[in-house]
Design a protein around this motif. Structure first.
Motif, PDB file in Angstrom:
ATOM      1  N   LYS A 334      -2.172   1.401  17.464  1.00  0.00           N
ATOM      2  CA  LYS A 334      -1.936   2.649  17.909  1.00  0.00           C
ATOM      3  C   LYS A 334      -2.684   3.909  17.230  1.00  0.00           C
ATOM      4  CE  LYS A 334       2.926   1.303  18.522  1.00  0.00           C
ATOM      5  NZ  LYS A 334       4.279   1.467  17.937  1.00  0.00           N
ATOM      6  N   LYS A 335      -3.546   3.481  16.185  1.00  0.00           N
ATOM      7  CA  LYS A 335      -4.410   4.450  15.678  1.00  0.00           C
ATOM      8  C   LYS A 335      -3.979   5.456  14.953  1.00  0.00           C
ATOM      9  CE  LYS A 335      -7.850   2.122  17.785  1.00  0.00           C
ATOM     10  NZ  LYS A 335      -8.650   1.249  17.300  1.00  0.00           N
ATOM     11  N   GLU A 336      -2.821   5.161  14.287  1.00  0.00           N
ATOM     12  CA  GLU A 336      -1.976   6.198  13.354  1.00  0.00           C
ATOM     13  C   GLU A 336      -2.817   6.343  12.254  1.00  0.00           C
ATOM     14  OE1 GLU A 336       2.244   5.495  12.566  1.00  0.00           O
ATOM     15  OE2 GLU A 336       2.550   4.433  14.723  1.00  0.00           O
ATOM     16  N   ASP A 337      -2.394   7.641  11.441  1.00  0.00           N
ATOM     17  CA  ASP A 337      -3.261   8.043  10.297  1.00  0.00           C
ATOM     18  C   ASP A 337      -2.979   7.143   9.038  1.00  0.00           C
ATOM     19  OD1 ASP A 337      -3.190  10.170   7.832  1.00  0.00           O
ATOM     20  OD2 ASP A 337      -4.928  10.200   9.029  1.00  0.00           O
ATOM     21  N   PHE A 338      -4.181   6.502   8.461  1.00  0.00           N
ATOM     22  CA  PHE A 338      -4.075   5.681   7.407  1.00  0.00           C
ATOM     23  C   PHE A 338      -3.075   6.401   6.284  1.00  0.00           C
ATOM     24  CE2 PHE A 338      -4.515   2.809   3.866  1.00  0.00           C
ATOM     25  CZ  PHE A 338      -4.793   1.623   4.424  1.00  0.00           C
ATOM     26  N   ALA A 339      -3.818   7.546   5.951  1.00  0.00           N
ATOM     27  CA  ALA A 339      -3.446   8.330   4.621  1.00  0.00           C
ATOM     28  C   ALA A 339      -1.903   8.682   4.786  1.00  0.00           C
ATOM     29  CB  ALA A 339      -4.082   9.434   4.525  1.00  0.00           C
ATOM     30  N   LYS A 340      -1.644   9.068   6.152  1.00  0.00           N
ATOM     31  CA  LYS A 340      -0.122   9.536   5.983  1.00  0.00           C
ATOM     32  C   LYS A 340       0.718   8.237   5.877  1.00  0.00           C
ATOM     33  CE  LYS A 340       3.261  11.835   9.305  1.00  0.00           C
ATOM     34  NZ  LYS A 340       4.340  10.913   9.026  1.00  0.00           N
ATOM     35  N   ILE A 341       0.538   7.102   6.611  1.00  0.00           N
ATOM     36  CA  ILE A 341       1.452   5.910   6.354  1.00  0.00           C
ATOM     37  C   ILE A 341       1.442   5.566   5.124  1.00  0.00           C
ATOM     38  CG2 ILE A 341       1.742   3.571   6.875  1.00  0.00           C
ATOM     39  CD1 ILE A 341       0.424   4.014   9.760  1.00  0.00           C
ATOM     40  N   ALA A 342       0.345   5.716   4.310  1.00  0.00           N
ATOM     41  CA  ALA A 342       0.292   5.265   2.839  1.00  0.00           C
ATOM     42  C   ALA A 342       1.016   6.145   2.030  1.00  0.00           C
ATOM     43  CB  ALA A 342      -1.152   5.448   2.341  1.00  0.00           C
ATOM     44  N   LYS A 343       1.208   7.679   2.301  1.00  0.00           N
ATOM     45  CA  LYS A 343       2.099   8.431   1.339  1.00  0.00           C
ATOM     46  C   LYS A 343       3.565   7.967   2.007  1.00  0.00           C
ATOM     47  CE  LYS A 343      -1.181  12.264   1.135  1.00  0.00           C
ATOM     48  NZ  LYS A 343      -1.410  13.748   1.561  1.00  0.00           N
ATOM     49  N   ASP A 344       3.782   7.605   3.075  1.00  0.00           N
ATOM     50  CA  ASP A 344       5.371   7.606   3.483  1.00  0.00           C
ATOM     51  C   ASP A 344       5.629   6.202   3.219  1.00  0.00           C
ATOM     52  OD1 ASP A 344       5.183   9.966   4.499  1.00  0.00           O
ATOM     53  OD2 ASP A 344       4.810   9.259   6.636  1.00  0.00           O
ATOM     54  N   GLU A 345       4.845   5.234   3.139  1.00  0.00           N
ATOM     55  CA  GLU A 345       5.347   3.830   3.045  1.00  0.00           C
ATOM     56  C   GLU A 345       4.801   3.149   2.041  1.00  0.00           C
ATOM     57  OE1 GLU A 345       7.642   2.601   5.117  1.00  0.00           O
ATOM     58  OE2 GLU A 345       7.408   3.833   7.014  1.00  0.00           O
ATOM     59  N   SER A 346       3.786   3.184   1.304  1.00  0.00           N
ATOM     60  CA  SER A 346       3.166   2.387   0.265  1.00  0.00           C
ATOM     61  C   SER A 346       4.107   2.481  -1.183  1.00  0.00           C
ATOM     62  CB  SER A 346       1.578   2.879   0.108  1.00  0.00           C
ATOM     63  OG  SER A 346       1.055   2.045  -1.298  1.00  0.00           O
ATOM     64  N   LYS A 347       3.961   1.390  -1.611  1.00  0.00           N
ATOM     65  CA  LYS A 347       4.753   1.390  -2.897  1.00  0.00           C
ATOM     66  C   LYS A 347       4.066   1.338  -4.117  1.00  0.00           C
ATOM     67  CE  LYS A 347       8.569   1.274  -0.615  1.00  0.00           C
ATOM     68  NZ  LYS A 347       9.286   2.515  -0.338  1.00  0.00           N
ATOM     69  N   ASP A 348       2.559   1.605  -3.779  1.00  0.00           N
ATOM     70  CA  ASP A 348       1.719   1.441  -5.113  1.00  0.00           C
ATOM     71  C   ASP A 348       1.878   2.788  -5.645  1.00  0.00           C
ATOM     72  OD1 ASP A 348      -0.235   0.137  -6.689  1.00  0.00           O
ATOM     73  OD2 ASP A 348      -1.428   2.127  -5.981  1.00  0.00           O
ATOM     74  N   ASN A 349       2.406   3.034  -6.530  1.00  0.00           N
ATOM     75  CA  ASN A 349       2.356   4.326  -7.561  1.00  0.00           C
ATOM     76  C   ASN A 349       0.920   5.123  -7.762  1.00  0.00           C
ATOM     77  OD1 ASN A 349       5.301   4.254  -7.260  1.00  0.00           O
ATOM     78  ND2 ASN A 349       5.260   3.289  -9.321  1.00  0.00           N
ATOM     79  N   THR A 350       0.041   4.444  -8.032  1.00  0.00           N
ATOM     80  CA  THR A 350      -1.168   4.944  -8.411  1.00  0.00           C
ATOM     81  C   THR A 350      -2.052   5.534  -7.409  1.00  0.00           C
ATOM     82  OG1 THR A 350      -2.231   2.884  -8.393  1.00  0.00           O
ATOM     83  CG2 THR A 350      -1.351   3.339 -10.367  1.00  0.00           C
ATOM     84  N   THR A 351      -1.663   5.107  -6.022  1.00  0.00           N
ATOM     85  CA  THR A 351      -2.498   5.526  -4.844  1.00  0.00           C
ATOM     86  C   THR A 351      -1.694   6.025  -3.694  1.00  0.00           C
ATOM     87  OG1 THR A 351      -2.341   3.412  -3.868  1.00  0.00           O
ATOM     88  CG2 THR A 351      -4.030   3.720  -5.238  1.00  0.00           C
ATOM     89  N   ALA A 352      -0.331   5.840  -3.629  1.00  0.00           N
ATOM     90  CA  ALA A 352       0.389   6.273  -2.739  1.00  0.00           C
ATOM     91  C   ALA A 352       0.351   7.944  -2.347  1.00  0.00           C
ATOM     92  CB  ALA A 352       1.884   6.079  -2.617  1.00  0.00           C
ATOM     93  N   ASN A 353       0.216   8.599  -3.361  1.00  0.00           N
ATOM     94  CA  ASN A 353       0.145  10.089  -3.367  1.00  0.00           C
ATOM     95  C   ASN A 353      -1.185  10.703  -2.848  1.00  0.00           C
ATOM     96  OD1 ASN A 353       2.972  10.352  -3.743  1.00  0.00           O
ATOM     97  ND2 ASN A 353       2.520  10.535  -6.168  1.00  0.00           N
ATOM     98  N   VAL A 354      -2.163   9.773  -2.958  1.00  0.00           N
ATOM     99  CA  VAL A 354      -3.474  10.280  -2.503  1.00  0.00           C
ATOM    100  C   VAL A 354      -3.780   9.471  -1.266  1.00  0.00           C
ATOM    101  CG1 VAL A 354      -4.205  10.972  -4.720  1.00  0.00           C
ATOM    102  CG2 VAL A 354      -4.604   8.790  -4.218  1.00  0.00           C
ATOM    103  N   GLY A 355      -3.030   9.176  -0.507  1.00  0.00           N
ATOM    104  CA  GLY A 355      -3.210   8.393   0.980  1.00  0.00           C
ATOM    105  C   GLY A 355      -3.674   7.226   0.736  1.00  0.00           C
ATOM    106  N   GLY A 356      -3.463   6.379  -0.337  1.00  0.00           N
ATOM    107  CA  GLY A 356      -3.710   4.870  -0.718  1.00  0.00           C
ATOM    108  C   GLY A 356      -5.320   4.873  -1.151  1.00  0.00           C
ATOM    109  N   ASP A 357      -5.891   6.002  -1.581  1.00  0.00           N
ATOM    110  CA  ASP A 357      -7.324   6.086  -1.949  1.00  0.00           C
ATOM    111  C   ASP A 357      -7.420   5.312  -3.420  1.00  0.00           C
ATOM    112  OD1 ASP A 357     -10.160   6.370  -2.744  1.00  0.00           O
ATOM    113  OD2 ASP A 357      -9.829   8.273  -1.845  1.00  0.00           O
TER     114      ASP A 357
END
Length: 461
Positions: A334-357
């Motif tokens: 579906k080509k959804e935005d990686f950074a947005k999904i990372a902020k919404d779904e990722s449980k890694d506290n060190t990278t979620a707020n920066v889009g998973g970077d």
């Protein structure tokens, strides 16, 4: 009969700080301490030493001696006379007993899982299954040998954990210490392969103890000058934990060598031996085997971003895997935005707020599972969900670069060298004090070292 390469009871007794790991001949199992039985010649077993509230049996000493003799079967001339070797081996058995007792007093425990893992490593080193290793050990040492073998490994793990406990709170390294080492005139880059002979003095030894140690060091030097192989001299004269391995210290960075010895080593050519060097714990004789110069440290770094789905009390591992797969499908199909999904779904506290970077990192900096996956991706490619200890991870590789990390690695190595040096000193002092204050009664007069006033004093009590 095929001999089994394994952890040696003697090698691990003190090698946690100074000596490199060596696989050695497996001692055949001895009866448990405190029991009686028959020795190999059919005579009644006897107590050769009392160590605090524990004992060392003649059978234990014989089995450990036999292991060393087997180890040097192809070069028996390197071994000292049997009475000297017996005292060397007994001293290491005593030190192991004391370490195990100290560890147990501190509440340190070793689980069956710890021992199982170590046994598995031994089997893997010998290209065997655990069942094959067990059969071979029992064949070599007789029924019940494998249980004794597991106990020996458990004792070694206890000693290693004791070492960690002793040095943990005593060893800290500051940035200022790192800077001072790198800026000092005595700092030397490169690596050296060393062997050594250590003649120890008691923790509270007097002038006579120092004089005895110095005389023993001079005897060792004269023996080497007279043509004795350095490794054989180490076996005969050294008090170090690696004496029975010929005193081999392996490769060490020059910044790991104590400054008091670095200048002496710098003046040596490969194959040459230093004079006896006085240190805080006794006298040291060093042999320079080989040198190698430092090189540039060029590494491949990766830039990536991640989405972590972590199992929890509310999310089962299966549900976490399914969610990670759904996210992968959203990103790829579906080509959804990686950074947005990372902020919404990722449980890694060190990278979620920066889009998973995840920033730039060396291959295995985030673990081998991620390292292995990231190296196989193309730039901008997204991985299928990867199972890691943290949970299920989806990664997108953003780019690669070659980085010169020579300076950073030099600082890291300097920090490690300072820490290792402090740890060596802290644990060596701990062992010397433990040995000096312990009640040790060597019951067999010919096994007493005339220079060991502590054992003699204990025996006279």
């Amino acid at each position: 009969m095929k001999q089994i390469l394994a952890y040696s009871l003697l090698a691990a007794a003190l090698a946690v700080a100074m000596a490199p790991a060596h696989a050695q001949m497996l001692p055949s199992a001895a009866p448990a301490a405190g029991t009686s039985g028959a020795t190999g010649n059919g005579s009644l077993d006897r107590i050769v030493a009392v160590v605090e509230e524990d004992v060392i049996l003649q059978s234990e000493l014989d089995q450990a001696m036999n292991a060393i003799v087997q180890q040097y079967a192809s070069n028996p001339g390197q071994l000292p006379p049997r009475d000297v070797l017996a005292r060397q081996v007994l001293d290491r058995l005593i030190l192991m007993k004391l370490q195990v007792q100290k560890a147990e007093d501190q509440g340190i425990r070793v689980s069956d899982a710890d021992i199982d893992a170590a046994v598995g490593n031994v089997a893997q080193q010998n290209k065997m299954s655990v069942d094959q290793l067990q059969a071979a050990v029992n064949q070599q040492g007789g029924p019940g040998s494998f249980a004794a073998f597991r106990k020996q490994i458990g004792d070694q793990i206890l000693a290693q954990k004791l070492h960690e406990n002793v040095v943990r709170d005593q060893v800290t390294v500051t940035d200022a210490e790192v800077n001072n080492l790198l800026d000092s005139a005595s700092y030397k880059a490169g690596e050296v392969h060393l062997a050594h002979i250590q003649i120890s003095t008691p923790a509270n030894g007097g002038a006579s103890d120092i004089a005895q140690a110095q005389k023993k060091a001079e005897d060792a030097i004269n023996a080497v000058k007279g043509g004795m192989d350095f490794n054989a001299a180490a076996i005969r004269y050294s008090d170090a934990p690696d004496a029975l391995e010929g005193g081999d210290l392996g490769w060490r960075r020059m910044d790991e060598v104590p400054p008091a010895f670095a200048d002496a080593i710098a003046a040596l050519k490969p194959g040459e031996t230093s004079p006896a060097l006085r240190g805080p714990t006794g006298f040291h004789i060093l042999k320079l085997i080989e040198t190698r110069a430092p090189g540039k440290q060029i590494v491949t770094e990766y830039h990536a971003r991640q989405i972590l789905i972590r199992p929890s009390e509310l999310v089962t591992p299966e549900q976490a895997q399914k969610k990670a797969q759904d996210i992968y499908n959203r990103l790829v199909d579906k080509k959804e935005d990686f950074a947005k999904i990372a902020k919404d779904e990722s449980k890694d506290n060190t990278t979620a707020n920066v889009g998973g970077d995840m920033g730039w990192f060396a291959k295995d900096s985030w673990g081998t599972a991620i390292g292995g996956e990231i190296a196989g991706l193309k730039d901008n490619e997204i991985s299928h969900p990867i199972q890691t200890e943290a949970g299920w991870i989806v990664i997108q590789r953003l780019g690669t670069r070659e980085s010169d990390l020579t300076v950073q690695l030099q600082r890291d190595q300097a920090r490690q060298a300072i820490g290792n040096r402090k740890a060596d000193t802290a644990y060596e002092n701990f062992l010397r004090e433990t040995r000096s204050s312990a009640y040790v009664d060597i019951r067999v007069p010919e096994l007493r070292d005339p220079a060991d006033t502590n054992s003699q004093a204990s025996a006279d009590k």
